[in-house]
Structure formats: C-alpha cells, structure tokens
Design a protein around this motif. Structure first.
Motif, PDB file in Angstrom:
ATOM      1  N   ALA A  19       0.716  -1.279  -0.062  1.00  0.00           N
ATOM      2  CA  ALA A  19       0.029  -0.009   0.108  1.00  0.00           C
ATOM      3  C   ALA A  19       0.732   1.178   0.170  1.00  0.00           C
ATOM      4  O   ALA A  19       0.253   2.442  -0.499  1.00  0.00           O
ATOM      5  CB  ALA A  19      -0.948   0.048   1.071  1.00  0.00           C
ATOM      6  N   ALA A  20       2.015   1.178   0.564  1.00  0.00           N
ATOM      7  CA  ALA A  20       2.941   2.379   0.645  1.00  0.00           C
ATOM      8  C   ALA A  20       3.775   2.385  -0.751  1.00  0.00           C
ATOM      9  O   ALA A  20       4.585   3.469  -0.912  1.00  0.00           O
ATOM     10  CB  ALA A  20       4.020   2.105   1.733  1.00  0.00           C
ATOM     11  N   GLY A  21       3.549   1.609  -1.740  1.00  0.00           N
ATOM     12  CA  GLY A  21       4.122   1.788  -3.135  1.00  0.00           C
ATOM     13  C   GLY A  21       5.245   0.781  -3.217  1.00  0.00           C
ATOM     14  O   GLY A  21       6.342   0.964  -4.149  1.00  0.00           O
ATOM     15  N   CYS A  22       5.723  -0.113  -2.264  1.00  0.00           N
ATOM     16  CA  CYS A  22       6.823  -0.931  -2.440  1.00  0.00           C
ATOM     17  C   CYS A  22       6.410  -1.930  -3.416  1.00  0.00           C
ATOM     18  O   CYS A  22       5.751  -2.904  -3.007  1.00  0.00           O
ATOM     19  CB  CYS A  22       7.321  -1.491  -0.892  1.00  0.00           C
ATOM     20  SG  CYS A  22       7.682  -0.233   0.350  1.00  0.00           S
ATOM     21  N   VAL A  23       7.361  -2.014  -4.468  1.00  0.00           N
ATOM     22  CA  VAL A  23       6.990  -3.053  -5.524  1.00  0.00           C
ATOM     23  C   VAL A  23       7.356  -4.411  -5.239  1.00  0.00           C
ATOM     24  O   VAL A  23       6.431  -5.097  -5.694  1.00  0.00           O
ATOM     25  CB  VAL A  23       7.940  -2.577  -6.718  1.00  0.00           C
ATOM     26  CG1 VAL A  23       7.715  -3.461  -8.003  1.00  0.00           C
ATOM     27  CG2 VAL A  23       7.614  -1.097  -7.331  1.00  0.00           C
ATOM     28  N   ARG A  48       9.181   3.210   9.517  1.00  0.00           N
ATOM     29  CA  ARG A  48      10.143   4.089   8.586  1.00  0.00           C
ATOM     30  C   ARG A  48      10.525   3.775   7.302  1.00  0.00           C
ATOM     31  O   ARG A  48      10.386   4.729   6.471  1.00  0.00           O
ATOM     32  CB  ARG A  48      11.636   3.870   9.334  1.00  0.00           C
ATOM     33  CG  ARG A  48      11.711   4.507  10.628  1.00  0.00           C
ATOM     34  CD  ARG A  48      13.274   3.812  11.579  1.00  0.00           C
ATOM     35  NE  ARG A  48      14.236   4.506  10.667  1.00  0.00           N
ATOM     36  CZ  ARG A  48      15.623   3.820  11.058  1.00  0.00           C
ATOM     37  NH1 ARG A  48      15.603   2.856  12.030  1.00  0.00           N
ATOM     38  NH2 ARG A  48      16.503   4.333  10.232  1.00  0.00           N
ATOM     39  N   ARG A  49      10.083   2.597   6.957  1.00  0.00           N
ATOM     40  CA  ARG A  49      10.251   2.325   5.530  1.00  0.00           C
ATOM     41  C   ARG A  49       8.859   2.874   4.765  1.00  0.00           C
ATOM     42  O   ARG A  49       9.079   3.550   3.632  1.00  0.00           O
ATOM     43  CB  ARG A  49       9.976   0.696   5.279  1.00  0.00           C
ATOM     44  CG  ARG A  49      10.002   0.171   3.868  1.00  0.00           C
ATOM     45  CD  ARG A  49      11.081   0.631   2.829  1.00  0.00           C
ATOM     46  NE  ARG A  49      11.113   0.286   1.516  1.00  0.00           N
ATOM     47  CZ  ARG A  49      11.490   0.941   0.589  1.00  0.00           C
ATOM     48  NH1 ARG A  49      11.756   2.499   0.754  1.00  0.00           N
ATOM     49  NH2 ARG A  49      11.370   0.617  -0.455  1.00  0.00           N
ATOM     50  N   VAL A  50       7.771   2.700   5.613  1.00  0.00           N
ATOM     51  CA  VAL A  50       6.496   3.277   4.766  1.00  0.00           C
ATOM     52  C   VAL A  50       6.501   4.782   4.661  1.00  0.00           C
ATOM     53  O   VAL A  50       6.030   5.513   3.717  1.00  0.00           O
ATOM     54  CB  VAL A  50       5.306   2.859   5.675  1.00  0.00           C
ATOM     55  CG1 VAL A  50       3.942   3.811   5.268  1.00  0.00           C
ATOM     56  CG2 VAL A  50       4.938   1.389   5.663  1.00  0.00           C
ATOM     57  N   ALA A  51       7.299   5.397   5.647  1.00  0.00           N
ATOM     58  CA  ALA A  51       7.663   6.965   5.569  1.00  0.00           C
ATOM     59  C   ALA A  51       8.461   7.157   4.480  1.00  0.00           C
ATOM     60  O   ALA A  51       8.700   8.483   4.329  1.00  0.00           O
ATOM     61  CB  ALA A  51       8.295   7.408   6.868  1.00  0.00           C
ATOM     62  N   LEU A 180      12.023  15.424  -8.712  1.00  0.00           N
ATOM     63  CA  LEU A 180      10.833  14.636  -9.258  1.00  0.00           C
ATOM     64  C   LEU A 180      11.283  12.984  -9.080  1.00  0.00           C
ATOM     65  O   LEU A 180      10.689  12.154  -9.421  1.00  0.00           O
ATOM     66  CB  LEU A 180      10.720  14.696 -10.835  1.00  0.00           C
ATOM     67  CG  LEU A 180      10.533  16.024 -11.210  1.00  0.00           C
ATOM     68  CD1 LEU A 180      10.308  15.992 -12.938  1.00  0.00           C
ATOM     69  CD2 LEU A 180       9.147  16.476 -10.903  1.00  0.00           C
ATOM     70  N   MET A 181      12.373  13.032  -8.648  1.00  0.00           N
ATOM     71  CA  MET A 181      12.978  11.639  -8.204  1.00  0.00           C
ATOM     72  C   MET A 181      12.020  11.123  -6.858  1.00  0.00           C
ATOM     73  O   MET A 181      11.613  11.902  -5.954  1.00  0.00           O
ATOM     74  CB  MET A 181      14.515  11.618  -7.507  1.00  0.00           C
ATOM     75  CG  MET A 181      15.432  11.929  -8.649  1.00  0.00           C
ATOM     76  SD  MET A 181      17.142  12.056  -8.181  1.00  0.00           S
ATOM     77  CE  MET A 181      17.292  10.241  -8.127  1.00  0.00           C
ATOM     78  N   PRO A 182      12.052   9.718  -6.752  1.00  0.00           N
ATOM     79  CA  PRO A 182      11.374   9.124  -5.488  1.00  0.00           C
ATOM     80  C   PRO A 182      11.865   9.489  -4.405  1.00  0.00           C
ATOM     81  O   PRO A 182      13.209   9.789  -3.950  1.00  0.00           O
ATOM     82  CB  PRO A 182      11.630   7.545  -5.780  1.00  0.00           C
ATOM     83  CG  PRO A 182      12.043   7.427  -7.177  1.00  0.00           C
ATOM     84  CD  PRO A 182      12.767   8.628  -7.553  1.00  0.00           C
ATOM     85  N   ALA A 183      10.980   9.665  -3.179  1.00  0.00           N
ATOM     86  CA  ALA A 183      11.517  10.658  -1.770  1.00  0.00           C
ATOM     87  C   ALA A 183      12.621   9.638  -1.124  1.00  0.00           C
ATOM     88  O   ALA A 183      13.560  10.318  -0.730  1.00  0.00           O
ATOM     89  CB  ALA A 183      10.150  10.449  -0.891  1.00  0.00           C
ATOM     90  N   GLU A 184      12.724   8.415  -1.401  1.00  0.00           N
ATOM     91  CA  GLU A 184      13.691   7.650  -0.651  1.00  0.00           C
ATOM     92  C   GLU A 184      15.230   8.013  -1.330  1.00  0.00           C
ATOM     93  O   GLU A 184      16.089   7.736  -0.358  1.00  0.00           O
ATOM     94  CB  GLU A 184      13.367   6.215  -0.768  1.00  0.00           C
ATOM     95  CG  GLU A 184      13.646   5.794  -2.465  1.00  0.00           C
ATOM     96  CD  GLU A 184      13.243   4.181  -2.398  1.00  0.00           C
ATOM     97  OE1 GLU A 184      14.074   3.129  -2.487  1.00  0.00           O
ATOM     98  OE2 GLU A 184      11.936   3.752  -1.933  1.00  0.00           O
ATOM     99  N   ALA A 185      15.266   8.399  -2.531  1.00  0.00           N
ATOM    100  CA  ALA A 185      16.605   8.972  -3.323  1.00  0.00           C
ATOM    101  C   ALA A 185      16.655  10.698  -2.843  1.00  0.00           C
ATOM    102  O   ALA A 185      17.915  10.833  -2.356  1.00  0.00           O
ATOM    103  CB  ALA A 185      16.683   8.680  -4.559  1.00  0.00           C
ATOM    104  N   ARG A 186      15.728  11.246  -3.194  1.00  0.00           N
ATOM    105  CA  ARG A 186      15.530  12.937  -2.939  1.00  0.00           C
ATOM    106  C   ARG A 186      15.813  13.315  -1.711  1.00  0.00           C
ATOM    107  O   ARG A 186      16.546  14.098  -1.321  1.00  0.00           O
ATOM    108  CB  ARG A 186      14.424  13.310  -3.580  1.00  0.00           C
ATOM    109  CG  ARG A 186      14.164  14.769  -3.592  1.00  0.00           C
ATOM    110  CD  ARG A 186      12.936  15.399  -4.238  1.00  0.00           C
ATOM    111  NE  ARG A 186      11.813  14.315  -4.179  1.00  0.00           N
ATOM    112  CZ  ARG A 186      10.785  14.302  -3.132  1.00  0.00           C
ATOM    113  NH1 ARG A 186      11.231  15.148  -2.105  1.00  0.00           N
ATOM    114  NH2 ARG A 186       9.891  13.577  -2.968  1.00  0.00           N
TER     115      ARG A 186
END
Length: 264
Positions: A19-23, A48-51, A180-186
């Motif tokens: 649901a959090a978008g983890c492929v 933390r992962r979901v965040a 525009l990068m995914p939050a986990e990188a940006r």
C-alpha cells in the motif's frame, strides 16, 4: 500511526508495504522480519520504510554484484544497473591494472572489482565524508586507498598518465529533475551523489576531461549515464580526444559509455 505487526503476520506486513508503494513488498517483508528480533522492532522499521526511508539504509546493507555492501544512512545506495560498469571495467582492465573508482559512494564498485581483478593499485574517491567513511568500512583489510576529495584532486601525482582504468558512477540527474525523484533517493541520499547540474552532465564532463591526463595511452574511462544523455556525452568526450562507445545492458536497464584514450 504505527500498526501492531508481528513476525508471524506476514500477510499484513506485505499488504502495508504494498500500500505504501513498495514494488517488491514480499521480499522487503522477509528482509525486514529477518533484520528484527521483536514485534516492536519490526513495527519501527516498517514505519520508517512506509515513511520513505530506503530499505538498504534500514537494513544497513545493499546487494551488489552478488555481495552484501554496507550502506550507511545518507550514503548513495548502489543500484543493480551499475553492474554494467563493473563488467565493462573488468573487460578492459588487463592484468594487474591500476584503477580509480571516482564518486565511489559506499565503495561497491571497488568491492566488486577487487574480487575479480588483481590490481597493482586501486583507489576509491568521493567528495562526501559520509561516503568515504562507509567505503573505508567496506574495503577495510583490502589493499585499497580510500580518500576524500573532488574527483582526481586527492590522487597521488605520480599516478597521472599511468592509470589503466577510471570508473565513475558520477551524478547525472539534471538539477530540475532531482525534485521529481522518488522520496527515498531525494530525501535520504546526499544531493551531491544525485545532482549532475543543469543538463546532468556537468560532473561527467569534468571526469572525462581529467581522464585525458590521468589515463595512460590506451587506458579506458567507464561511466554510467542515462540513455538520453549518452550521445551528448560521447560528443563531449570526442571533443577531448577520447574514443567513446555507448554500452547498453537490457537485463539491468543500464546505459554507460566506455571511452579509450588513444595510444599504445
């Protein structure tokens, strides 16, 4: 709000991650569960992962070229596609090469190369002190020089013109695209490891310009780039007197450029 997750409630954990978008929610659930020893710890890591924190920062490691490489918070996470650089560098290195790994991040490329080659000299360089500390941990006990500095600046002058291979996973995201990068990188990786300037090629042009001086005649530069930037980078390299070839690996969705300094 944190959910009360338990190690045996695998389906609920997978559903929350998905649901959090983890492929790869199934794989991530298994890794997070294996990394914790209590329901409370699992819940905390999952929150933390979901965040948006990178899975690799939560686990403390990333898999790269079949190896586990330590990755500290804030340090660039090695991508699977960068295996293209390892393969290309190994293919042209020759026996007992002298190599430099620029923009080394966690040192993942150096870890993979030193296991495949027998370099007479290998140095890993990064401008980010957190990355240098991480690379030193990954390369501890190996005959690798890990130094902090801007590209070629911290290298010993006596290696100028003598390197067989320069490999660089330099930043190549155009500045406007970083947002525009995914939050986990940006949000969780150092911007200096992502931002490649207005067109994404600012650092790579400097890497190529320096390679002309630091490579031996016949030596090679190997860099990663996006498919849409490869032609412009090749033109810049040609203008410097290098002989570039575009590399493509469909299995990793990876693009790179291999450039040779003319000569014997």
């Amino acid at each position: 709000m944190a959910s009360d997750l338990f190690p045996h409630d695998h389906a609920a954990l997978v559903a929350r991650l998905r649901a959090a978008g983890c492929v790869y929610a199934e794989d991530e659930a298994a890794l997070l569960t294996a990394a914790t020893d209590s329901p409370q710890a699992l819940t905390a890591l999952t929150d933390r992962r979901v965040a948006g924190e990178p899975l690799e920062h939560l686990l403390g490691w990333a898999e790269f070229c079949g190896r586990r490489v330590a990755v500290d918070p804030g340090v660039f996470v090695p991508r699977a596609r960068t295996a293209l650089l390892v393969e290309a560098a190994a293919s042209v290195a020759g026996p007992t090469p002298a190599l430099v790994d620029l923009c080394c991040g966690s040192g993942a490329i150096s870890v993979a190369l030193i296991d495949r080659l027998a370099p007479r000299w290998l140095a890993a360089v990064d401008v980010d002190p957190a990355a240098v500390a991480c690379a030193r941990r990954n390369l501890a006990g190996r005959d690798v020089t890990v130094v902090q500095g801007d590209l070629y600046d911290p290298l010993p002058p006596d290696w100028r013109g003598r390197l067989d291979v320069v490999v660089a996973n330099a930043p190549y995201v155009p500045t406007p695209a970083v947002a525009l990068m995914p939050a986990e990188a940006r949000l969780h990786e150092a911007s200096v490891a992502l931002d490649g300037g207005s067109d994404g090629l600012a650092v790579l042009r400097r890497v190529a310009a320096g390679a002309v001086d630091w490579l031996r005649p016949g030596g090679h530069l190997v860099v990663e780039v996006s498919a849409g930037q490869a032609e412009a980078l090749c033109e810049a390299m040609t203008g410097l007197g290098l002989l570039p070839t575009v590399l493509r690996a469909e299995e990793w969705e990876a693009t790179g450029v291999l450039a040779r300094r003319p000569g014997a």
